[in-house]
Design an enzyme around this catalytic site. Structure first.
Site, PDB file in Angstrom:
ATOM      1  N   PRO A 193       0.527  -1.318  -0.301  1.00  0.00           N
ATOM      2  CA  PRO A 193      -0.158   0.079  -0.187  1.00  0.00           C
ATOM      3  C   PRO A 193       0.918   1.169  -0.086  1.00  0.00           C
ATOM      4  CG  PRO A 193      -0.338  -0.751   1.793  1.00  0.00           C
ATOM      5  CD  PRO A 193       0.207  -2.037   1.047  1.00  0.00           C
ATOM      6  N   ASN A 194       0.239   2.276  -0.689  1.00  0.00           N
ATOM      7  CA  ASN A 194       1.150   3.650  -0.352  1.00  0.00           C
ATOM      8  C   ASN A 194       1.672   3.575  -2.295  1.00  0.00           C
ATOM      9  OD1 ASN A 194      -1.058   5.326   0.506  1.00  0.00           O
ATOM     10  ND2 ASN A 194      -0.334   3.727   2.363  1.00  0.00           N
ATOM     11  N   ARG A 216       4.240  11.168  -2.403  1.00  0.00           N
ATOM     12  CA  ARG A 216       4.398  10.280  -1.076  1.00  0.00           C
ATOM     13  C   ARG A 216       6.299  10.479  -0.195  1.00  0.00           C
ATOM     14  NH1 ARG A 216       4.707   4.641   1.191  1.00  0.00           N
ATOM     15  NH2 ARG A 216       3.928   5.084   3.437  1.00  0.00           N
ATOM     16  N   TYR A 255      11.498   9.030   1.027  1.00  0.00           N
ATOM     17  CA  TYR A 255      11.627   8.070   0.341  1.00  0.00           C
ATOM     18  C   TYR A 255      12.155   8.323  -1.212  1.00  0.00           C
ATOM     19  CZ  TYR A 255       7.762   5.568   3.219  1.00  0.00           C
ATOM     20  OH  TYR A 255       7.541   5.621   4.426  1.00  0.00           O
ATOM     21  N   ASN A 282       8.001  -5.609  -0.687  1.00  0.00           N
ATOM     22  CA  ASN A 282       8.115  -4.624   0.159  1.00  0.00           C
ATOM     23  C   ASN A 282       6.278  -4.333   0.856  1.00  0.00           C
ATOM     24  OD1 ASN A 282       7.786  -1.874   1.708  1.00  0.00           O
ATOM     25  ND2 ASN A 282       8.669  -0.520  -0.030  1.00  0.00           N
ATOM     26  N   ALA A 284       3.236  -0.809   4.782  1.00  0.00           N
ATOM     27  CA  ALA A 284       2.766  -0.246   6.571  1.00  0.00           C
ATOM     28  C   ALA A 284       2.263  -1.551   6.739  1.00  0.00           C
ATOM     29  CB  ALA A 284       1.230   0.365   6.572  1.00  0.00           C
ATOM     30  N   HIS A 308       4.320  -4.417   9.636  1.00  0.00           N
ATOM     31  CA  HIS A 308       4.017  -3.913  10.565  1.00  0.00           C
ATOM     32  C   HIS A 308       2.859  -5.411  10.999  1.00  0.00           C
ATOM     33  CE1 HIS A 308       6.997  -0.959   9.923  1.00  0.00           C
ATOM     34  NE2 HIS A 308       6.326  -0.460   8.969  1.00  0.00           N
ATOM     35  N   ASP A 338       1.646 -15.567   6.701  1.00  0.00           N
ATOM     36  CA  ASP A 338       1.217 -16.986   6.878  1.00  0.00           C
ATOM     37  C   ASP A 338       0.945 -17.374   5.560  1.00  0.00           C
ATOM     38  OD1 ASP A 338       1.110 -17.390   9.467  1.00  0.00           O
ATOM     39  OD2 ASP A 338      -1.093 -16.834   9.104  1.00  0.00           O
ATOM     40  N   GLU A 397      12.472  -9.492   1.935  1.00  0.00           N
ATOM     41  CA  GLU A 397      11.642  -7.832   2.271  1.00  0.00           C
ATOM     42  C   GLU A 397      12.151  -7.022   2.295  1.00  0.00           C
ATOM     43  OE1 GLU A 397      10.742  -7.911   6.860  1.00  0.00           O
ATOM     44  OE2 GLU A 397      10.191  -6.374   7.025  1.00  0.00           O
ATOM     45  N   HIS A 446      12.865  -2.460   1.643  1.00  0.00           N
ATOM     46  CA  HIS A 446      12.192  -1.684   2.546  1.00  0.00           C
ATOM     47  C   HIS A 446      12.753   0.326   2.008  1.00  0.00           C
ATOM     48  CE1 HIS A 446       8.838  -3.057   4.933  1.00  0.00           C
ATOM     49  NE2 HIS A 446      10.173  -3.742   5.377  1.00  0.00           N
ATOM     50  N   ARG A 475      13.553   5.411  12.870  1.00  0.00           N
ATOM     51  CA  ARG A 475      12.582   5.577  12.472  1.00  0.00           C
ATOM     52  C   ARG A 475      11.183   5.153  13.877  1.00  0.00           C
ATOM     53  NH1 ARG A 475       9.269   4.812   6.552  1.00  0.00           N
ATOM     54  NH2 ARG A 475       8.217   7.502   7.519  1.00  0.00           N
TER      55      ARG A 475
HETATM   56  C1  DQA Z   1       8.073   1.086   3.768  1.00  0.00           C
HETATM   57  C2  DQA Z   1       8.211   1.438   5.233  1.00  0.00           C
HETATM   58  C3  DQA Z   1       7.295   1.090   5.656  1.00  0.00           C
HETATM   59  O1  DQA Z   1       7.055   1.373   7.252  1.00  0.00           O
HETATM   60  C4  DQA Z   1       6.044   1.610   5.363  1.00  0.00           C
HETATM   61  O2  DQA Z   1       4.921   2.215   6.166  1.00  0.00           O
HETATM   62  C5  DQA Z   1       6.203   2.404   3.752  1.00  0.00           C
HETATM   63  C6  DQA Z   1       6.519   2.069   2.914  1.00  0.00           C
HETATM   64  C7  DQA Z   1       9.088   1.623   3.134  1.00  0.00           C
HETATM   65  O3  DQA Z   1       9.529   1.078   1.894  1.00  0.00           O
HETATM   66  O4  DQA Z   1      10.303   2.391   3.622  1.00  0.00           O
HETATM   67  O5  DQA Z   1       4.677   2.183   3.544  1.00  0.00           O
HETATM   68  O6  DQA Z   1       7.772  -0.413   3.695  1.00  0.00           O
END
Ligand code: DQA
Length: 144
Positions: free
Chosen positions: A9-10, A17, A22, A73, A76, A79, A86, A97, A99, A106
């Site tokens: 997401p996002n 953003r 980022y 990635n 959010a 977390h 799963d 994984e 980021h 952070r």
């Molecule tokens: C993220 C870090 C996450 O905490 C955040 O919610 C994101 C982006 C990153 O790529 O740094 O959406 O995954």
């Protein structure tokens, strides 16, 4: 070798953003850079982004029997999504994984990843290079 890249997401909002956190590259620009690395490593990449937990789970399931590795990635969901954890566990595909930002430096709530334990590696804080290192890591793992 077939590797699925999944963004949560996002991440479709990259470029707009929080650029101080980022960076200014859009997700398409990031994917183009990852694709160049894929060509260099001679691997086949597929890219997927969704803002919806269930869609990400479906995509992970869809990788079963088709993909050799996953770079994810989870945004959010990192977390708190036990369901994505799963799904990764269920398919048993080597998953890294990643980021863009350094989640460990952070807010406290970002320091915890429920996904990390089912991944072969976590790479964070390196922007697009988090993804590129993840590809290299999977490819090197298969060479050994
Ligand atoms: C993220 C870090 C996450 O905490 C955040 O919610 C994101 C982006 C990153 O790529 O740094 O959406 O995954």
């Amino acid at each position: 070798m077939q590797i699925q890249v999944i963004n949560g997401p996002n991440l479709n909002m990259l470029g707009i953003r929080e650029p101080d956190i980022y960076g200014t590259l859009t997700l398409n620009e990031i994917n183009e850079l990852i694709a160049l690395k894929g060509e260099e490593l001679n691997i086949t990449l597929d890219f997927y982004q969704s803002n919806h937990e269930g869609n990400i789970i479906d995509k992970v399931h869809d990788c079963y029997g088709k993909k050799d590795g996953i770079v994810i990635n989870p945004g959010a969901f990192t977390h708190y999504s036990i369901a994505i954890r799963d799904a990764i566990s269920a398919v048993g595909i080597p998953t890294v994984e990643v980021h863009l930002s350094d989640i460990n430096s952070r807010e406290d709530f970002r320091k915890k990843s429920v996904i990390k334990g089912v991944c072969i590696k976590q790479i964070c804080g390196k922007g697009v290079y988090s993804y590129i290192e993840a590809l290299e890591f999977i490819v090197n793992m298969f060479k050994k």
